[in-house]
Design a protein around this motif. Structure first.
Motif, PDB file in Angstrom:
ATOM      1  N   PHE A 115     -48.119  31.750 137.695  1.00 10.05           N
ATOM      2  CA  PHE A 115     -48.020  30.955 136.479  1.00 10.05           C
ATOM      3  C   PHE A 115     -46.993  31.516 135.500  1.00 10.05           C
ATOM      4  N   VAL A 116     -46.502  30.625 134.665  1.00 10.05           N
ATOM      5  CA  VAL A 116     -45.620  30.992 133.558  1.00 10.05           C
ATOM      6  C   VAL A 116     -46.350  30.655 132.256  1.00 10.05           C
ATOM      7  N   PRO A 117     -46.503  31.612 131.336  1.00 10.46           N
ATOM      8  CA  PRO A 117     -47.131  31.293 130.046  1.00 10.46           C
ATOM      9  C   PRO A 117     -46.275  30.298 129.262  1.00 10.46           C
ATOM     10  N   VAL A 118     -46.902  29.286 128.699  1.00 12.55           N
ATOM     11  CA  VAL A 118     -46.190  28.282 127.914  1.00 12.55           C
ATOM     12  C   VAL A 118     -46.519  28.418 126.430  1.00 12.55           C
ATOM     13  N   GLY A 252     -55.075  28.166 126.400  1.00 19.40           N
ATOM     14  CA  GLY A 252     -53.619  28.060 126.350  1.00 19.40           C
ATOM     15  C   GLY A 252     -53.081  27.233 127.498  1.00 19.40           C
ATOM     16  N   VAL A 253     -51.808  26.923 127.407  1.00 16.13           N
ATOM     17  CA  VAL A 253     -51.153  26.097 128.427  1.00 16.13           C
ATOM     18  C   VAL A 253     -50.236  26.974 129.275  1.00 16.13           C
ATOM     19  N   PHE A 254     -50.340  26.817 130.584  1.00 10.78           N
ATOM     20  CA  PHE A 254     -49.518  27.550 131.543  1.00 10.78           C
ATOM     21  C   PHE A 254     -48.850  26.540 132.473  1.00 10.78           C
ATOM     22  N   ALA A 255     -47.762  26.962 133.109  1.00 12.16           N
ATOM     23  CA  ALA A 255     -47.063  26.107 134.068  1.00 12.16           C
ATOM     24  C   ALA A 255     -46.994  26.823 135.411  1.00 12.16           C
ATOM     25  N   PRO A 256     -46.958  26.068 136.510  1.00 10.91           N
ATOM     26  CA  PRO A 256     -46.766  26.717 137.812  1.00 10.91           C
ATOM     27  C   PRO A 256     -45.466  27.505 137.819  1.00 10.91           C
ATOM     28  N   PRO A 293     -50.781  29.084 114.915  1.00 13.73           N
ATOM     29  CA  PRO A 293     -49.681  28.321 114.314  1.00 13.73           C
ATOM     30  C   PRO A 293     -48.288  28.663 114.831  1.00 13.73           C
ATOM     31  N   LYS A 294     -48.103  29.891 115.348  1.00 16.52           N
ATOM     32  CA  LYS A 294     -46.753  30.277 115.776  1.00 16.52           C
ATOM     33  C   LYS A 294     -46.826  31.245 116.947  1.00 16.52           C
ATOM     34  N   MET A 295     -46.182  30.897 118.036  1.00 12.77           N
ATOM     35  CA  MET A 295     -46.089  31.805 119.177  1.00 12.77           C
ATOM     36  C   MET A 295     -45.055  31.284 120.167  1.00 12.77           C
ATOM     37  N   SER A 296     -43.977  32.033 120.316  1.00 16.62           N
ATOM     38  CA  SER A 296     -42.923  31.656 121.253  1.00 16.62           C
ATOM     39  C   SER A 296     -43.352  31.974 122.677  1.00 16.62           C
ATOM     40  N   VAL A 297     -42.566  31.521 123.649  1.00 23.69           N
ATOM     41  CA  VAL A 297     -42.866  31.818 125.053  1.00 23.69           C
ATOM     42  C   VAL A 297     -42.875  33.327 125.297  1.00 23.69           C
ATOM     43  N   PRO A 298     -41.847  34.086 124.852  1.00 21.55           N
ATOM     44  CA  PRO A 298     -41.895  35.549 125.049  1.00 21.55           C
ATOM     45  C   PRO A 298     -43.085  36.195 124.345  1.00 21.55           C
ATOM     46  N   PHE A 300     -46.015  34.804 123.805  1.00 22.43           N
ATOM     47  CA  PHE A 300     -47.210  34.491 124.595  1.00 22.43           C
ATOM     48  C   PHE A 300     -47.267  35.378 125.837  1.00 22.43           C
ATOM     49  N   ASP A 301     -46.117  35.639 126.441  1.00 24.64           N
ATOM     50  CA  ASP A 301     -46.055  36.529 127.594  1.00 24.64           C
ATOM     51  C   ASP A 301     -46.535  37.931 127.201  1.00 24.64           C
ATOM     52  N   GLY A 302     -46.089  38.416 126.034  1.00 19.66           N
ATOM     53  CA  GLY A 302     -46.543  39.711 125.548  1.00 19.66           C
ATOM     54  C   GLY A 302     -48.023  39.726 125.233  1.00 19.66           C
ATOM     55  N   PHE A 303     -48.519  38.634 124.677  1.00 20.09           N
ATOM     56  CA  PHE A 303     -49.946  38.496 124.390  1.00 20.09           C
ATOM     57  C   PHE A 303     -50.751  38.620 125.678  1.00 20.09           C
ATOM     58  N   MET A 304     -50.279  37.980 126.734  1.00 21.59           N
ATOM     59  CA  MET A 304     -50.996  38.024 128.006  1.00 21.59           C
ATOM     60  C   MET A 304     -51.008  39.437 128.586  1.00 21.59           C
ATOM     61  N   ARG A 305     -49.922  40.152 128.470  1.00 21.97           N
ATOM     62  CA  ARG A 305     -49.903  41.543 128.955  1.00 21.97           C
ATOM     63  C   ARG A 305     -50.939  42.377 128.202  1.00 21.97           C
ATOM     64  N   GLY A 306     -50.991  42.180 126.887  1.00 22.76           N
ATOM     65  CA  GLY A 306     -51.959  42.906 126.071  1.00 22.76           C
ATOM     66  C   GLY A 306     -53.390  42.569 126.441  1.00 22.76           C
ATOM     67  N   GLU A 307     -53.662  41.282 126.728  1.00 20.43           N
ATOM     68  CA  GLU A 307     -55.000  40.861 127.112  1.00 20.43           C
ATOM     69  C   GLU A 307     -55.430  41.510 128.427  1.00 20.43           C
ATOM     70  N   ARG A 308     -54.523  41.560 129.391  1.00 18.20           N
ATOM     71  CA  ARG A 308     -54.862  42.175 130.676  1.00 18.20           C
ATOM     72  C   ARG A 308     -55.165  43.659 130.510  1.00 18.20           C
TER      73      ARG A 308
END
Length: 323
Positions: A115-118, A252-256, A293-298, A300-308
């Motif tokens: 997946f790609v974080p959107v 959140g929304v993710f893409a294949p 209210p605000k979160m770019s694609v990069p 969101f990617d960083g957020f996901m790394r932190g969550e893991r």
């Protein structure tokens, strides 16, 4: 035609779909959001509301496809195997994209590679509450009773390896007590047992508890975000008992993987535009989700790394073994 002219023409033609999308012709047909939850569930209601707003922006229908079951595995697998053409996305929760990786020995999808974080849509706090007939007025008293009665206090959750179950165990661990899990597949069933006094405590998303709290059937003890909720301003946050503690679900929304980057960026911007509308943010709050209210694609990617990373530490602390 000269050979170099032919090569230039071919190159221009190959770039046409990207250029067309960048110029705003995407989407040219309906867009699909796959969910791992059934129709009528909290995430489903949120996704349908977001889809309605996006369909107005895109002038195309947003189709919700529910694929529940297997603790999010069925829907996540279907989304991962969907065409990466910019017309299918996955509306996911924390469980599918983070916690499943630590509670299953193996998964038929890879939350990172497939997946790609959107865009992060919103965060969903959880509430720990007591039945109205359980004589505690706050979390400290509930923990004190659990300490005085080892193994004698039960808490209704969705199961020990679910989001609510791990929150209950984390709070118990921090409080130095042991709570007995009573797992439920449906929130109303859990709440009926708590109201009836068969179970003393409950841990569920605040959206599932709000009506019962307002009706006086359960007494909220703590909310899992770092700050108090505007919907429940008199309920202490868990960070007031355990400084720095935060434990909120999210959607959140993710893409294949392989979905065109320009489409991912477009969807991110359009979701952000929708979430900035005050009436949308207020509606999401009423549905139990605090709009991001605000979160770019990069970002969101960083957020996901932190969550893991955060969940890996939490699972290790709780001693949870994958099955």
């Amino acid at each position: 035609m000269q050979r170099r002219d032919f090569v230039r023409a071919a190159a221009a033609a190959s770039l046409f779909p990207l250029a067309a999308r960048a110029q705003g012709t995407w989407p040219e047909r309906p867009v699909k959001l796959i969910l791992s939850q059934p129709a009528g569930s909290g995430p489903d209601i949120l996704a349908r509301y977001l889809g309605e707003q996006l369909s107005r922006t895109w002038k195309q229908p947003v189709v919700i496809e529910n694929k529940p079951g297997g603790q999010n595995v069925i829907g996540a697998q279907a989304a991962a195997r969907s065409p990466a053409d910019g017309y299918t996305f996955y509306y996911a929760t924390t469980a599918a994209m983070v916690t499943n990786a630590y509670t299953f020995k193996s998964l038929p999808y890879d939350p990172v590679k497939d997946f790609v974080p959107v865009r992060l849509v919103g965060r969903s706090p959880f509430v720990i509450a007591a039945g109205a007939n359980f004589p505690v007025k706050d979390l400290a008293e509930a923990l004190a009773k659990a300490k005085a009665q080892p193994g004698g206090i039960s808490i209704a959750t969705e199961g020990p390896k679910t989001f609510s179950g791990m929150l209950a165990d984390t709070v118990a661990n921090l409080g130095g007590v042991k709570l007995n899990h009573v797992p439920y597949t449906k929130a109303p069933d859990a709440l009926q047992d708590v109201i009836g006094g068969r179970v003393q405590l409950v841990c569920l998303p605040d959206a599932a508890l709000t009506a019962y709290i307002k009706g006086g059937q359960v007494r909220p003890l703590a909310i899992s975000t770092t700050q108090r909720s505007t919907e429940l301003p008199n309920v202490p946050s868990l960070s007031e008992t355990f400084p720095g503690f935060e434990y909120a679900g999210w959607n959140g929304v993710f893409a294949p993987a392989g979905t065109p980057a320009d489409v991912v960026a477009r969807v991110n911007r359009d979701i952000e535009s929708v979430l900035k509308q005050p009436e949308v943010a207020q509606r999401l709050l009423a549905l139990g989700s605090i709009a991001e209210p605000k979160m770019s694609v990069p970002e969101f990617d960083g957020f996901m790394r932190g969550e893991r990373e955060r969940w890996a530490k939490m699972v290790k602390t709780l001693g949870i073994q994958p099955e």
